[in-house]
Design a protein around this motif. Sequence first.
Motif, PDB file in Angstrom:
ATOM      1  N   UNK A 142      31.007 146.137 -19.593  1.00 59.42           N
ATOM      2  CA  UNK A 142      30.995 147.008 -20.782  1.00 59.42           C
ATOM      3  C   UNK A 142      32.356 147.682 -20.956  1.00 59.42           C
ATOM      4  N   UNK A 143      32.951 148.137 -19.848  1.00 62.50           N
ATOM      5  CA  UNK A 143      34.249 148.806 -19.935  1.00 62.50           C
ATOM      6  C   UNK A 143      35.338 147.878 -20.475  1.00 62.50           C
ATOM      7  N   UNK A 144      35.250 146.598 -20.152  1.00 59.36           N
ATOM      8  CA  UNK A 144      36.248 145.637 -20.625  1.00 59.36           C
ATOM      9  C   UNK A 144      36.318 145.606 -22.153  1.00 59.36           C
ATOM     10  N   UNK A 145      35.192 145.909 -22.804  1.00 61.89           N
ATOM     11  CA  UNK A 145      35.141 145.857 -24.264  1.00 61.89           C
ATOM     12  C   UNK A 145      35.614 147.164 -24.914  1.00 61.89           C
ATOM     13  N   UNK A 146      35.854 148.181 -24.097  1.00 62.81           N
ATOM     14  CA  UNK A 146      36.200 149.496 -24.619  1.00 62.81           C
ATOM     15  C   UNK A 146      37.711 149.743 -24.511  1.00 62.81           C
ATOM     16  N   UNK A 147      38.209 150.748 -25.204  1.00 62.90           N
ATOM     17  CA  UNK A 147      39.640 151.054 -25.123  1.00 62.90           C
ATOM     18  C   UNK A 147      40.069 151.349 -23.689  1.00 62.90           C
ATOM     19  N   UNK A 148      41.275 150.955 -23.375  1.00 63.92           N
ATOM     20  CA  UNK A 148      41.825 151.179 -22.039  1.00 63.92           C
ATOM     21  C   UNK A 148      41.743 152.655 -21.655  1.00 63.92           C
ATOM     22  N   UNK A 149      41.997 153.562 -22.612  1.00 61.70           N
ATOM     23  CA  UNK A 149      42.015 154.992 -22.319  1.00 61.70           C
ATOM     24  C   UNK A 149      40.698 155.490 -21.745  1.00 61.70           C
ATOM     25  N   UNK A 150      39.602 154.806 -22.100  1.00 59.43           N
ATOM     26  CA  UNK A 150      38.294 155.222 -21.577  1.00 59.43           C
ATOM     27  C   UNK A 150      38.222 155.004 -20.062  1.00 59.43           C
ATOM     28  N   UNK A 151      38.678 153.844 -19.630  1.00 58.96           N
ATOM     29  CA  UNK A 151      38.662 153.553 -18.190  1.00 58.96           C
ATOM     30  C   UNK A 151      39.563 154.522 -17.431  1.00 58.96           C
ATOM     31  N   UNK A 152      40.732 154.829 -17.997  1.00 60.97           N
ATOM     32  CA  UNK A 152      41.677 155.744 -17.347  1.00 60.97           C
ATOM     33  C   UNK A 152      41.046 157.122 -17.192  1.00 60.97           C
ATOM     34  N   UNK A 153      40.427 157.605 -18.266  1.00 63.59           N
ATOM     35  CA  UNK A 153      39.828 158.940 -18.224  1.00 63.59           C
ATOM     36  C   UNK A 153      38.650 158.990 -17.256  1.00 63.59           C
ATOM     37  N   UNK A 154      37.787 157.993 -17.314  1.00 61.14           N
ATOM     38  CA  UNK A 154      36.596 157.984 -16.454  1.00 61.14           C
ATOM     39  C   UNK A 154      36.996 157.923 -14.986  1.00 61.14           C
ATOM     40  N   UNK A 155      37.906 156.997 -14.650  1.00 61.81           N
ATOM     41  CA  UNK A 155      38.318 156.842 -13.260  1.00 61.81           C
ATOM     42  C   UNK A 155      38.982 158.112 -12.730  1.00 61.81           C
ATOM     43  N   UNK A 156      39.822 158.720 -13.559  1.00 60.40           N
ATOM     44  CA  UNK A 156      40.497 159.937 -13.136  1.00 60.40           C
ATOM     45  C   UNK A 156      39.530 161.066 -12.855  1.00 60.40           C
ATOM     46  N   UNK A 157      38.498 161.184 -13.674  1.00 60.77           N
ATOM     47  CA  UNK A 157      37.544 162.279 -13.507  1.00 60.77           C
ATOM     48  C   UNK A 157      36.587 162.018 -12.338  1.00 60.77           C
ATOM     49  N   UNK A 158      36.324 160.755 -12.034  1.00 61.43           N
ATOM     50  CA  UNK A 158      35.552 160.448 -10.822  1.00 61.43           C
ATOM     51  C   UNK A 158      36.315 160.947  -9.597  1.00 61.43           C
ATOM     52  N   UNK A 159      37.621 160.635  -9.552  1.00 65.40           N
ATOM     53  CA  UNK A 159      38.437 161.034  -8.401  1.00 65.40           C
ATOM     54  C   UNK A 159      38.541 162.548  -8.286  1.00 65.40           C
ATOM     55  N   UNK A 160      38.670 163.222  -9.415  1.00 65.74           N
ATOM     56  CA  UNK A 160      38.759 164.687  -9.394  1.00 65.74           C
ATOM     57  C   UNK A 160      37.466 165.314  -8.880  1.00 65.74           C
ATOM     58  N   UNK A 161      36.340 164.734  -9.265  1.00 67.13           N
ATOM     59  CA  UNK A 161      35.059 165.291  -8.809  1.00 67.13           C
ATOM     60  C   UNK A 161      34.805 165.001  -7.339  1.00 67.13           C
ATOM     61  N   UNK A 162      35.403 163.924  -6.854  1.00 68.16           N
ATOM     62  CA  UNK A 162      35.217 163.578  -5.443  1.00 68.16           C
ATOM     63  C   UNK A 162      36.102 164.420  -4.529  1.00 68.16           C
ATOM     64  N   UNK A 163      37.147 164.992  -5.089  1.00 70.58           N
ATOM     65  CA  UNK A 163      38.134 165.705  -4.267  1.00 70.58           C
ATOM     66  C   UNK A 163      37.533 166.803  -3.383  1.00 70.58           C
ATOM     67  N   UNK A 164      36.624 167.642  -3.893  1.00 67.11           N
ATOM     68  CA  UNK A 164      36.116 168.724  -3.029  1.00 67.11           C
ATOM     69  C   UNK A 164      35.302 168.252  -1.830  1.00 67.11           C
TER      70      UNK A 164
END
Length: 537
Positions: free
Chosen positions: A26-48
Amino acid sequence: MARTTMQADAVDPPGDPRNPDRFAKWLEKQPREWSVAIAGRVALRALPIARSYGDISSVMLSIFRATAIARFAARYPNHPTALAAAGARQHAEATARRSSGSSARAAAAAAAAVAASTARASAEYAAAANSALLWDFRYEEPTIWTAIEKDVQALFNGTLTAEQLAVSTLWAPGTLSVSAGAKWMEQSQRLLVLGGHWQVWIDWYNGLAVERPALGRSEAEDAVYTDLPGELPWDYGAEAVNLEIAQRLAKLSVETAASQIPDQSPAPLRVEERDGRVSKVADRDSPLSASERDFKAWRDPVVDHVNELVASDFAAGTNHGRVRDRLTMLGRLLPGEIADVKERQFRIGYEIERFEGLIAAYRSGADDMPVMGAPQLEDIDRLKVALKMGIEKLERWSEFRKQANEMSASTTGADSEIVGEALDQIAEAMEERPRYFDPELPITLRFLAEAVRDPVGATKTVIYGAIKSVENLISFLGQRALGIGRKGVEAVEAHISKAVATSLVVGLSSGALLLSSALPQGLAWFKPLLAALGYAG
């Protein structure tokens, strides 16, 4: 070819992030910016949740490094980040390989987020984002999945763009669990035990996860935490990196404050340093738009008219005391040498403004105004016209009056009572520091405070000038405190050092903040100045 944000597939609903294969397709069909934002926020939430029983300093530094550049790439998609991202990705991957448990998963998620930010082919950025999601954090923090699903749905529904998502809180209201908050508090305390220099990253993360992110934060501020302005000393450890970031932030704070501080502008009070003290700029040598002979030809009959009215229609004992007060002051201020009148031009101008406001109140028939006969009203009206014509010959007043007419909208709606109180506070603070403030300054501010409290005479010009006078004073001291030289100020021997100027700004800050609170838009540059000087506003 990857589609843009506006070309997102709005038909195919998002897959479940817990189903890696379907979600990646599904992500492959979406704008690149979506994957960048989602991945970045996963990492930020995992940090603590990252826990290390080894070198926690090294582990956390690599995770912060990667998440900072990944978030930057999500917020500023058109800014080149490849070089800085490459180093951050290698750092995080190395940490993931040598770590275990939650710290390894958090580092791997951070590395995947960086990978997503640099990938260009749809399969690559989707795979990178999905890789971040594959690190299952449900046992450490179950709310992560809820937050991820909300992010995906916001992008799919068009509620947020990818760039907007990048600056929104990591946990929407109601989704930050007690355990997630507790984990971050525990993580923060663990870092502070290692050294106070970790505060730079704690503040950075608090601004993303706990508080609403500052939407006004600049690109330069976000870049401070990355290698974009120049490579940080990662090889020398956390303390070296964090101290360098702190220095960058301090420098940027000064630069930001300096760029916002206004130059002095025409007003009743403009200041300079003279004999080691802050003093009022003299107006004795200011220009006239007429010859002195023509000025006297206007002034002398006006003074005679004023004195005649004070001695007759508005003599002591009549019920027009406020008119008599204004006339009496004008009768004192207008006579004398032309240079002396020039020096008093703003005081004269303010008396004329208040006189005009008083006449308007009489004409409106306000309840608290005594009745005045038509002949008397016409007489003082003629005097008003003559006064306004003549005062315009004094060019500094004329320049100020013109600017006030153009700019007074910026102070429209100001609370005149609070403005007056602020002026009195600042005057009192200056009186307590006679070594650094010429006594004429508090005298001037107290006169302005009286004028802005005049219920009928506090015109827009009067209020505007009072506010600009304080702004001139604080901006002069602020520029000196930051070491800024403008319009030749550095050519003057500086007896007021940066340290002294800082102390004076702080000493006047209570009154300045009160004044700011009285304005619809505040003194927008003052709090950044205090922050640059190391004081909270």
